[in-house]
Enzyme design. Structure first.
Site, PDB file in Angstrom:
ATOM      1  N   ARG A  26       0.812  -1.235   0.000  1.00 44.98           N
ATOM      2  CA  ARG A  26       0.000   0.000   0.000  1.00 44.98           C
ATOM      3  C   ARG A  26       0.842   1.281   0.000  1.00 44.98           C
ATOM      4  O   ARG A  26       0.403   2.310   0.521  1.00 44.98           O
ATOM      5  CB  ARG A  26      -0.979   0.030   1.178  1.00 44.98           C
ATOM      6  N   ARG A  30      -2.973   6.589   0.266  1.00 36.53           N
ATOM      7  CA  ARG A  30      -3.365   7.772   1.027  1.00 36.53           C
ATOM      8  C   ARG A  30      -2.314   8.345   1.960  1.00 36.53           C
ATOM      9  O   ARG A  30      -2.474   9.470   2.426  1.00 36.53           O
ATOM     10  CB  ARG A  30      -4.650   7.471   1.800  1.00 36.53           C
ATOM     11  N   ARG A  39      -6.100  11.903  -6.474  1.00 39.06           N
ATOM     12  CA  ARG A  39      -7.336  11.181  -6.161  1.00 39.06           C
ATOM     13  C   ARG A  39      -8.515  12.151  -5.980  1.00 39.06           C
ATOM     14  O   ARG A  39      -9.613  11.900  -6.457  1.00 39.06           O
ATOM     15  CB  ARG A  39      -7.041  10.380  -4.890  1.00 39.06           C
ATOM     16  N   ASP A  76      -6.356  -2.670  -7.887  1.00 35.16           N
ATOM     17  CA  ASP A  76      -6.971  -3.305  -6.719  1.00 35.16           C
ATOM     18  C   ASP A  76      -7.235  -4.768  -7.042  1.00 35.16           C
ATOM     19  O   ASP A  76      -7.433  -5.124  -8.205  1.00 35.16           O
ATOM     20  CB  ASP A  76      -8.278  -2.607  -6.334  1.00 35.16           C
ATOM     21  N   TYR A 154     -15.117 -11.798  -1.253  1.00 36.60           N
ATOM     22  CA  TYR A 154     -15.831 -10.599  -1.715  1.00 36.60           C
ATOM     23  C   TYR A 154     -16.978 -10.940  -2.669  1.00 36.60           C
ATOM     24  O   TYR A 154     -18.018 -10.288  -2.664  1.00 36.60           O
ATOM     25  CB  TYR A 154     -14.854  -9.617  -2.375  1.00 36.60           C
TER      26      TYR A 154
HETATM   27  O1  CP3 Z   1       0.119  -1.626  -2.547  1.00 36.68           O
HETATM   28  C1  CP3 Z   1      -0.064  -0.667  -3.335  1.00 36.68           C
HETATM   29  O2  CP3 Z   1       0.422   0.457  -3.135  1.00 36.68           O
HETATM   30  C2  CP3 Z   1      -0.834  -0.921  -4.626  1.00 36.68           C
HETATM   31  C3  CP3 Z   1      -2.223  -0.683  -4.593  1.00 36.68           C
HETATM   32  C4  CP3 Z   1      -3.200  -1.613  -3.893  1.00 36.68           C
HETATM   33  C5  CP3 Z   1      -4.493  -1.155  -3.528  1.00 36.68           C
HETATM   34  N1  CP3 Z   1      -5.207  -2.219  -3.088  1.00 36.68           N
HETATM   35  C6  CP3 Z   1      -4.977   0.217  -3.672  1.00 36.68           C
HETATM   36  C7  CP3 Z   1      -6.102   0.673  -2.836  1.00 36.68           C
HETATM   37  C8  CP3 Z   1      -3.138  -2.983  -3.572  1.00 36.68           C
HETATM   38  C9  CP3 Z   1      -1.981  -3.953  -3.695  1.00 36.68           C
HETATM   39  C10 CP3 Z   1      -4.422  -3.350  -3.071  1.00 36.68           C
HETATM   40  C11 CP3 Z   1      -4.767  -4.733  -2.680  1.00 36.68           C
HETATM   41  C12 CP3 Z   1      -6.014  -4.974  -1.949  1.00 36.68           C
HETATM   42  N2  CP3 Z   1      -7.237  -4.403  -2.136  1.00 36.68           N
HETATM   43  C13 CP3 Z   1      -6.157  -5.951  -0.942  1.00 36.68           C
HETATM   44  C14 CP3 Z   1      -5.075  -6.908  -0.493  1.00 36.68           C
HETATM   45  C15 CP3 Z   1      -4.102  -6.291   0.411  1.00 36.68           C
HETATM   46  C16 CP3 Z   1      -4.583  -6.062   1.821  1.00 36.68           C
HETATM   47  O3  CP3 Z   1      -4.611  -4.904   2.241  1.00 36.68           O
HETATM   48  O4  CP3 Z   1      -4.884  -7.056   2.501  1.00 36.68           O
HETATM   49  C17 CP3 Z   1      -7.489  -5.927  -0.499  1.00 36.68           C
HETATM   50  C18 CP3 Z   1      -8.107  -6.795   0.579  1.00 36.68           C
HETATM   51  C19 CP3 Z   1      -8.164  -4.934  -1.276  1.00 36.68           C
HETATM   52  C20 CP3 Z   1      -9.601  -4.574  -1.235  1.00 36.68           C
HETATM   53  C21 CP3 Z   1      -9.789  -3.181  -0.821  1.00 36.68           C
HETATM   54  N3  CP3 Z   1      -9.443  -2.077  -1.590  1.00 36.68           N
HETATM   55  C22 CP3 Z   1     -10.354  -2.705   0.392  1.00 36.68           C
HETATM   56  C23 CP3 Z   1     -10.847  -3.590   1.518  1.00 36.68           C
HETATM   57  C24 CP3 Z   1     -10.339  -1.312   0.323  1.00 36.68           C
HETATM   58  C25 CP3 Z   1     -10.939  -0.345   1.315  1.00 36.68           C
HETATM   59  C26 CP3 Z   1     -10.111  -0.193   2.522  1.00 36.68           C
HETATM   60  C27 CP3 Z   1      -9.233   1.003   2.378  1.00 36.68           C
HETATM   61  O5  CP3 Z   1      -8.012   0.861   2.557  1.00 36.68           O
HETATM   62  O6  CP3 Z   1      -9.776   2.083   2.116  1.00 36.68           O
HETATM   63  C28 CP3 Z   1      -9.719  -0.932  -0.899  1.00 36.68           C
HETATM   64  C29 CP3 Z   1      -9.462   0.439  -1.391  1.00 36.68           C
HETATM   65  C30 CP3 Z   1      -8.094   0.790  -1.828  1.00 36.68           C
HETATM   66  N4  CP3 Z   1      -7.277   0.013  -2.586  1.00 36.68           N
HETATM   67  C31 CP3 Z   1      -7.442   2.026  -1.572  1.00 36.68           C
HETATM   68  C32 CP3 Z   1      -6.194   1.958  -2.208  1.00 36.68           C
HETATM   69  C33 CP3 Z   1      -5.146   3.030  -2.275  1.00 36.68           C
HETATM   70  C34 CP3 Z   1      -8.029   3.213  -0.793  1.00 36.68           C
HETATM   71  C35 CP3 Z   1      -9.063   3.874  -1.638  1.00 36.68           C
HETATM   72  C36 CP3 Z   1      -8.910   5.364  -1.759  1.00 36.68           C
HETATM   73  O7  CP3 Z   1      -7.876   5.903  -2.189  1.00 36.68           O
HETATM   74  O8  CP3 Z   1      -9.902   6.013  -1.452  1.00 36.68           O
END
Ligand code: CP3
Length: 345
Positions: A26, A30, A39, A76, A154
């Site tokens: 991640r 953010r 964003r 994602d 999911y």
């Molecule tokens: O790692 C990185 O920098 C690359 C980007 C990346 C994102 N999601 C961007 C993202 C990666 C590798 C993921 C993987 C992901 N997505 C996982 C597996 C990793 C983990 O954390 O266990 C999962 C379970 C998801 C599903 C997901 N996406 C959820 C549950 C959420 C909401 C929770 C949150 O953090 O807000 C997301 C949203 C998400 N994916 C964001 C980002 C940067 C935040 C959204 C935003 O910018 O508003």
């Protein structure tokens, strides 16, 4: 394009390294004000994911701003269920939401397999191509996908959950449906990862974020079995498997055809290393909450973590994604500490 910094690829393959490579799960997100600026200029998260030029821009931000040893493509894991036929919404401050879910054989029609990856996920492969062009070999680019079990969660639950009881219910009430859906997700995931390799991904990671809610036997039957299929199919680039919470199965995962196993911060690198020897690289595993502490304590605890690994086969990371309210300066301290650590084994 020749890579100027291939440290992480060498570490994954167990080749010699002059220092440990470091990146953060991640890292593109953010924590960076520069990410939030991009964003906030858009309608939402999905527009960013689906616009390759912008996805490439935020992918490169942590390379420029944090000096990490790898980029991870901004996307994602949920793009896969969407491509299969279940669209999702990213609800502000709440997370993903799928209006339609799968709970019966009839609904398997929302889990398509026979489609062209470039057709439905071409925005990801295009983002990979643009990113590599703009990085011009500075660091390798990591591609990724969710593990079949986590995607299954999911697709059946429709949203995040503490227990994923809807998803786990199906394992007992209709295991045949579970296997059919997992098999479909696996096949699409393999095709998707191959497309990422073809587009230029230098290594790949499988995220099994919800592995830890299953017991050992169930994880073996509904989790590892499908990861194994993926690991056997991906032979072109190094593969990392990160099964969060599956401490009971981690040695079984290490037997798969993969280079690297990710450890979360609750897992013990010493006993894991004793169990698997030097046959695999370990990635991890600083508690992400350490970065809330002072700079001194970040430095101290990072050094302590590095001391415990005692192996050259180490890719340094946190034990899970970086929390969005972490001060990027603390991340910089973490990275600097890793980069100045002298390998002493
Ligand atoms: O790692 C990185 O920098 C690359 C980007 C990346 C994102 N999601 C961007 C993202 C990666 C590798 C993921 C993987 C992901 N997505 C996982 C597996 C990793 C983990 O954390 O266990 C999962 C379970 C998801 C599903 C997901 N996406 C959820 C549950 C959420 C909401 C929770 C949150 O953090 O807000 C997301 C949203 C998400 N994916 C964001 C980002 C940067 C935040 C959204 C935003 O910018 O508003």
């Amino acid at each position: 394009m020749e890579l100027k910094n291939d440290l992480i690829l060498r570490a994954a393959k167990g080749e010699s390294v002059e220092r440990y490579p470091v990146w953060l799960m991640r890292q593109a997100g953010r924590i960076l004000p520069e990410y939030r600026a991009v964003r906030n200029s858009l309608s939402g998260f999905k527009e960013l994911v689906e616009t390759p030029e912008l996805a490439a821009e935020v992918t490169i931000q942590p390379v420029d701003l944090l000096d990490v040893d790898a980029a991870i493509i901004f996307s994602d894991i949920l793009v896969v269920p969407e491509a299969m036929g279940l669209t999702y919404e990213m609800v502000e401050k709440k997370g993903p939401w799928f209006p339609k879910t799968i709970s019966s054989a009839e609904e398997l029609k929302f889990a398509e397999v026979d489609f062209d990856i470039e057709d439905r996920l071409g925005y990801v492969t295009e983002a990979i191509r643009i990113t590599n062009k703009e990085l011009s070999g500075r660091v390798p680019l990591i591609g990724f996908a969710g593990a079949p079990w986590t995607i299954f969660c999911y697709m059946t639950e429709g949203q995040g959950s503490k227990t994923f009881s809807v998803a786990r219910k199906i394992l007992y009430t209709d295991p045949a449906l579970a296997h059919e859906l997992l098999d479909r997700i696996t096949n699409v995931t393999i095709a998707y990862l191959k497309a990422q390799i073809k587009a230029g991904a230098h290594m790949l990671q499988i995220f099994d974020s919800w592995a830890g809610i299953l017991g050992k036997e169930q994880y073996s039957e509904f989790g590892i079995r499908y990861i194994e299929k993926i690991a056997n199919a991906i032979t072109e680039v190094p593969l990392t498997i990160f099964s969060k919470g599956a401490f009971y199965s981690i040695a079984d995962l290490a037997k798969l055809n993969c280079n690297t196993i990710g450890l979360d911060w609750q897992m013990d690198p010493v006993s894991f290393r004793n169990e698997i020897g030097e046959s695999r690289t370990i990635q991890g595993n600083l508690d992400p909450a350490v970065l809330y502490g002072s700079h001194e304590s970040v430095e101290d605890l990072t050094n302590k973590m590095l001391d415990t690994f005692k192996s050259r086969r180490h890719i340094v990371n946190l034990g899970h994604g970086v929390y969005p309210d972490i001060d990027p300066e603390k991340v910089r301290t973490f990275i600097k500490t890793v980069k100045s650590y002298e390998i002493n084994c």
